[in-house]
Design a protein around this motif. Structure first.
Motif, PDB file in Angstrom:
ATOM      1  N   GLU A   1      29.223  50.587  15.599  1.00 57.04           N
ATOM      2  CA  GLU A   1      30.058  50.063  16.683  1.00 57.04           C
ATOM      3  C   GLU A   1      29.373  50.145  18.047  1.00 57.04           C
ATOM      4  O   GLU A   1      29.800  49.493  18.994  1.00 57.04           O
ATOM      5  CB  GLU A   1      31.392  50.813  16.767  1.00 57.04           C
ATOM      6  CG  GLU A   1      32.260  50.714  15.534  1.00 57.04           C
ATOM      7  CD  GLU A   1      32.107  51.934  14.638  1.00 57.04           C
ATOM      8  OE1 GLU A   1      31.023  52.552  14.644  1.00 57.04           O
ATOM      9  OE2 GLU A   1      33.076  52.256  13.924  1.00 57.04           O
ATOM     10  N   ASP A   2      28.324  50.972  18.139  1.00 53.54           N
ATOM     11  CA  ASP A   2      27.670  51.157  19.442  1.00 53.54           C
ATOM     12  C   ASP A   2      26.340  50.408  19.534  1.00 53.54           C
ATOM     13  O   ASP A   2      25.481  50.741  20.330  1.00 53.54           O
ATOM     14  CB  ASP A   2      27.449  52.647  19.721  1.00 53.54           C
ATOM     15  CG  ASP A   2      26.436  53.274  18.757  1.00 53.54           C
ATOM     16  OD1 ASP A   2      26.140  52.654  17.717  1.00 53.54           O
ATOM     17  OD2 ASP A   2      25.963  54.376  19.050  1.00 53.54           O
ATOM     18  N   SER A   3      26.184  49.372  18.700  1.00 51.11           N
ATOM     19  CA  SER A   3      24.882  48.711  18.673  1.00 51.11           C
ATOM     20  C   SER A   3      24.712  47.659  19.762  1.00 51.11           C
ATOM     21  O   SER A   3      23.604  47.179  19.982  1.00 51.11           O
ATOM     22  CB  SER A   3      24.614  48.105  17.297  1.00 51.11           C
ATOM     23  OG  SER A   3      25.661  47.229  16.960  1.00 51.11           O
ATOM     24  N   ASN A   4      25.777  47.284  20.438  1.00 51.60           N
ATOM     25  CA  ASN A   4      25.613  46.427  21.614  1.00 51.60           C
ATOM     26  C   ASN A   4      26.684  46.761  22.643  1.00 51.60           C
ATOM     27  O   ASN A   4      27.658  47.454  22.333  1.00 51.60           O
ATOM     28  CB  ASN A   4      25.640  44.938  21.234  1.00 51.60           C
ATOM     29  CG  ASN A   4      26.971  44.542  20.629  1.00 51.60           C
ATOM     30  OD1 ASN A   4      28.017  44.689  21.264  1.00 51.60           O
ATOM     31  ND2 ASN A   4      26.944  44.055  19.393  1.00 51.60           N
ATOM     32  N   LEU A   5      26.485  46.273  23.850  1.00 52.05           N
ATOM     33  CA  LEU A   5      27.324  46.661  24.972  1.00 52.05           C
ATOM     34  C   LEU A   5      28.791  46.303  24.749  1.00 52.05           C
ATOM     35  O   LEU A   5      29.696  47.081  25.051  1.00 52.05           O
ATOM     36  CB  LEU A   5      26.797  45.995  26.249  1.00 52.05           C
ATOM     37  CG  LEU A   5      27.213  46.633  27.575  1.00 52.05           C
ATOM     38  CD1 LEU A   5      26.998  48.139  27.572  1.00 52.05           C
ATOM     39  CD2 LEU A   5      26.459  45.984  28.712  1.00 52.05           C
ATOM     40  N   LEU A   6      29.027  45.138  24.194  1.00 51.39           N
ATOM     41  CA  LEU A   6      30.407  44.716  23.957  1.00 51.39           C
ATOM     42  C   LEU A   6      31.084  45.643  22.953  1.00 51.39           C
ATOM     43  O   LEU A   6      32.226  46.061  23.144  1.00 51.39           O
ATOM     44  CB  LEU A   6      30.413  43.266  23.446  1.00 51.39           C
ATOM     45  CG  LEU A   6      31.761  42.558  23.534  1.00 51.39           C
ATOM     46  CD1 LEU A   6      32.211  42.432  24.989  1.00 51.39           C
ATOM     47  CD2 LEU A   6      31.662  41.183  22.881  1.00 51.39           C
ATOM     48  N   GLY A   7      30.359  45.975  21.894  1.00 58.68           N
ATOM     49  CA  GLY A   7      30.900  46.883  20.893  1.00 58.68           C
ATOM     50  C   GLY A   7      31.204  48.247  21.494  1.00 58.68           C
ATOM     51  O   GLY A   7      32.245  48.847  21.207  1.00 58.68           O
ATOM     52  N   ILE A   8      30.311  48.721  22.335  1.00 55.92           N
ATOM     53  CA  ILE A   8      30.493  50.017  22.996  1.00 55.92           C
ATOM     54  C   ILE A   8      31.755  49.992  23.851  1.00 55.92           C
ATOM     55  O   ILE A   8      32.580  50.887  23.800  1.00 55.92           O
ATOM     56  CB  ILE A   8      29.262  50.349  23.873  1.00 55.92           C
ATOM     57  CG1 ILE A   8      28.045  50.618  22.985  1.00 55.92           C
ATOM     58  CG2 ILE A   8      29.540  51.537  24.785  1.00 55.92           C
ATOM     59  CD1 ILE A   8      26.729  50.651  23.743  1.00 55.92           C
ATOM     60  N   GLN A   9      31.897  48.928  24.630  1.00 53.80           N
ATOM     61  CA  GLN A   9      33.042  48.833  25.525  1.00 53.80           C
ATOM     62  C   GLN A   9      34.348  48.730  24.749  1.00 53.80           C
ATOM     63  O   GLN A   9      35.345  49.362  25.095  1.00 53.80           O
ATOM     64  CB  GLN A   9      32.872  47.641  26.456  1.00 53.80           C
ATOM     65  CG  GLN A   9      31.759  47.882  27.472  1.00 53.80           C
ATOM     66  CD  GLN A   9      31.424  46.630  28.255  1.00 53.80           C
ATOM     67  OE1 GLN A   9      31.635  45.521  27.799  1.00 53.80           O
ATOM     68  NE2 GLN A   9      30.884  46.813  29.439  1.00 53.80           N
ATOM     69  N   HIS A  10      34.347  47.951  23.694  1.00 51.62           N
ATOM     70  CA  HIS A  10      35.552  47.815  22.867  1.00 51.62           C
ATOM     71  C   HIS A  10      35.927  49.147  22.244  1.00 51.62           C
ATOM     72  O   HIS A  10      37.083  49.552  22.256  1.00 51.62           O
ATOM     73  CB  HIS A  10      35.331  46.778  21.755  1.00 51.62           C
ATOM     74  CG  HIS A  10      35.611  45.381  22.171  1.00 51.62           C
ATOM     75  ND1 HIS A  10      36.845  44.973  22.602  1.00 51.62           N
ATOM     76  CD2 HIS A  10      34.817  44.291  22.234  1.00 51.62           C
ATOM     77  CE1 HIS A  10      36.806  43.680  22.906  1.00 51.62           C
ATOM     78  NE2 HIS A  10      35.574  43.254  22.703  1.00 51.62           N
ATOM     79  N   TYR A  11      34.947  49.814  21.688  1.00 56.31           N
ATOM     80  CA  TYR A  11      35.218  51.075  21.004  1.00 56.31           C
ATOM     81  C   TYR A  11      35.720  52.122  22.000  1.00 56.31           C
ATOM     82  O   TYR A  11      36.669  52.851  21.729  1.00 56.31           O
ATOM     83  CB  TYR A  11      33.965  51.581  20.289  1.00 56.31           C
ATOM     84  CG  TYR A  11      34.295  52.620  19.240  1.00 56.31           C
ATOM     85  CD1 TYR A  11      34.515  52.251  17.917  1.00 56.31           C
ATOM     86  CD2 TYR A  11      34.411  53.963  19.589  1.00 56.31           C
ATOM     87  CE1 TYR A  11      34.852  53.201  16.961  1.00 56.31           C
ATOM     88  CE2 TYR A  11      34.742  54.912  18.641  1.00 56.31           C
ATOM     89  CZ  TYR A  11      34.960  54.534  17.332  1.00 56.31           C
ATOM     90  OH  TYR A  11      35.301  55.479  16.402  1.00 56.31           O
ATOM     91  N   ARG A  12      35.079  52.157  23.179  1.00 52.91           N
ATOM     92  CA  ARG A  12      35.501  53.129  24.190  1.00 52.91           C
ATOM     93  C   ARG A  12      36.916  52.849  24.658  1.00 52.91           C
ATOM     94  O   ARG A  12      37.740  53.744  24.795  1.00 52.91           O
ATOM     95  CB  ARG A  12      34.538  53.100  25.382  1.00 52.91           C
ATOM     96  CG  ARG A  12      34.873  54.194  26.422  1.00 52.91           C
ATOM     97  CD  ARG A  12      33.993  54.071  27.653  1.00 52.91           C
ATOM     98  NE  ARG A  12      32.584  54.151  27.320  1.00 52.91           N
ATOM     99  CZ  ARG A  12      31.655  53.330  27.805  1.00 52.91           C
ATOM    100  NH1 ARG A  12      31.992  52.377  28.654  1.00 52.91           N
ATOM    101  NH2 ARG A  12      30.403  53.459  27.460  1.00 52.91           N
TER     102      ARG A  12
END
Ligand SMILES: [Zn+2]
Length: 93
Positions: free
Chosen positions: A44-55
């Protein structure tokens, strides 16, 4: 530029992990699970969008610890979020 200390911090929640979540070159994810936010390093943390969504999801669902036993008694969400490496720190989508 990334300094070595930064490589220990979870990109999503800022938890200081025991190993390098993404390896020495920051490009070799361990596939381990963050004990705090529960993200899988390299998924889930492999790109910025994924990081932001997960956070966002983690913050909205009450910042639950994946491994509650690892939560320090004096844990501070604000301090930990501060530790997120600058390039992953954007607060809004
Ligand atoms: Zn985390």
């Amino acid at each position: 530029m990334v300094n070595n200390e930064e490589l220990y911090f979870c990109r999503v929640c800022g938890f200081r992990y025991y190993n390098l979540p993404w390896g020495e070159n920051n490009d070799n994810p361990s596939r381990e699970i963050c004990p705090c936010c529960g993200v899988e390093f390299g998924y889930e943390d492999s790109n910025l969008l994924g990081i932001q969504h997960y956070r966002k999801k983690w913050l909205e669902t009450g910042t639950k610890w994946f491994e509650p036993r690892e939560r320090p008694d004096d844990w501070s969400l604000e301090k930990q979020l501060d530790q997120i490496p600058e390039q992953y720190k954007y607060e809004n989508l």
